[in-house]
Design a protein around this motif. Sequence first.
Motif, PDB file in Angstrom:
ATOM      1  N   LEU A 164       0.815  -1.250   0.268  1.00 57.58           N
ATOM      2  CA  LEU A 164       0.046   0.208  -0.207  1.00 57.58           C
ATOM      3  C   LEU A 164       0.961   1.658   0.150  1.00 57.58           C
ATOM      4  O   LEU A 164       0.875   2.401  -0.154  1.00 57.58           O
ATOM      5  CB  LEU A 164      -1.152  -0.178   1.249  1.00 57.58           C
ATOM      6  CG  LEU A 164      -2.542  -0.921   0.976  1.00 57.58           C
ATOM      7  CD1 LEU A 164      -2.305  -0.978   2.645  1.00 57.58           C
ATOM      8  CD2 LEU A 164      -3.092  -0.932  -0.165  1.00 57.58           C
ATOM      9  N   MET A 165       2.315   1.652   0.857  1.00 57.62           N
ATOM     10  CA  MET A 165       2.475   2.618   1.033  1.00 57.62           C
ATOM     11  C   MET A 165       3.458   2.900  -0.505  1.00 57.62           C
ATOM     12  O   MET A 165       4.080   3.713  -0.919  1.00 57.62           O
ATOM     13  CB  MET A 165       3.775   1.935   1.805  1.00 57.62           C
ATOM     14  CG  MET A 165       3.363   2.598   3.246  1.00 57.62           C
ATOM     15  SD  MET A 165       4.632   2.635   4.631  1.00 57.62           S
ATOM     16  CE  MET A 165       4.339   0.739   5.174  1.00 57.62           C
ATOM     17  N   LEU A 166       3.802   1.362  -1.471  1.00 59.79           N
ATOM     18  CA  LEU A 166       4.997   1.528  -2.605  1.00 59.79           C
ATOM     19  C   LEU A 166       3.792   2.260  -3.829  1.00 59.79           C
ATOM     20  O   LEU A 166       4.269   3.700  -4.693  1.00 59.79           O
ATOM     21  CB  LEU A 166       5.158   0.208  -2.784  1.00 59.79           C
ATOM     22  CG  LEU A 166       6.233  -0.416  -2.109  1.00 59.79           C
ATOM     23  CD1 LEU A 166       6.954  -1.542  -2.387  1.00 59.79           C
ATOM     24  CD2 LEU A 166       7.640   0.744  -2.643  1.00 59.79           C
ATOM     25  N   ALA A 167       2.473   2.037  -3.413  1.00 60.81           N
ATOM     26  CA  ALA A 167       1.544   2.377  -4.614  1.00 60.81           C
ATOM     27  C   ALA A 167       1.428   3.714  -4.372  1.00 60.81           C
ATOM     28  O   ALA A 167       0.848   4.792  -5.462  1.00 60.81           O
ATOM     29  CB  ALA A 167       0.371   1.522  -4.007  1.00 60.81           C
ATOM     30  N   LEU A 168       1.229   3.914  -2.944  1.00 59.60           N
ATOM     31  CA  LEU A 168       1.202   5.534  -2.720  1.00 59.60           C
ATOM     32  C   LEU A 168       2.191   6.642  -2.931  1.00 59.60           C
ATOM     33  O   LEU A 168       2.251   7.361  -3.584  1.00 59.60           O
ATOM     34  CB  LEU A 168       0.994   5.599  -0.513  1.00 59.60           C
ATOM     35  CG  LEU A 168       0.609   6.803  -0.816  1.00 59.60           C
ATOM     36  CD1 LEU A 168      -0.676   8.199  -0.931  1.00 59.60           C
ATOM     37  CD2 LEU A 168       0.211   6.785   0.759  1.00 59.60           C
TER      38      LEU A 168
END
Length: 258
Positions: A164-168
């Motif tokens: 999720l953080m990599l996508a953000l």
Amino acid sequence: MTPLQILALVAASLGAGVMNAMAGGGTILTFPTLLLVGLPSIAANATSTVALLPGALASLYGFRDEVRQNPGWLKTLFLPSLLGGTLGSVLLLRTPEKVFASLAPLLILFATVLFMIQGLLSRRSPRTVDSPADLSRGRLIAASLLQLGVAVYGGYFGAGIGILMLALLGFLGMSNIHAANGVKNFFGFCINVVAAAYFVYKGAVVWPAALVIVGGATLGGYGGARFAQRIGKQKARAAVIVIGLAVTAILFWQQMGR
């Protein structure tokens, strides 16, 4: 614990350390393994979070150069990470784990697809954002709120917060997968450390199982960080996508079996 149970926990923790360093999702290895050796679901979740913390620190050390080179991102999303991790850990011990865990497969699948799309878009446009200072005020506020949501999820269940953080970070303009991995590991550690502190304070951790996991997760975390940097950007990105899809499939399978 029997020798076979200890061996299962060591194997799961090694794999979890590597996964967390490269993309996240290591909880999905340790959590079901802890259930397998007989821990209740809430205790398994809390124990997994605490036990994987040294591995998270090891992987963060492996990306120390990338972390130092991105101080702007660290300052911008630091407070939402701490607040969200604290709130998520409190919610875990006050509500049934199933309620939020049932959403995990969809959340991780969404994040993985988002990450895939971001990779395609970044190839079409050479424009990247090197610092949060390059973002508009509206995008900064949105990024903080999204990170807060990711951190709440991380404190509550944890599996997939790295994805999720990599996508953000990708949609904010951070196109370098290694830099994003370093920043992701920093915030993952922040989220987990406040959650772990609350779990320890509340006595929710089963320490014999946690101590078995610590060694394997630490070795796997540092080794995974170095491995991700050696295989190159495209292979590291592909590994993130494969891990995301694998975690999604495992979570769906777990939900179907309940």
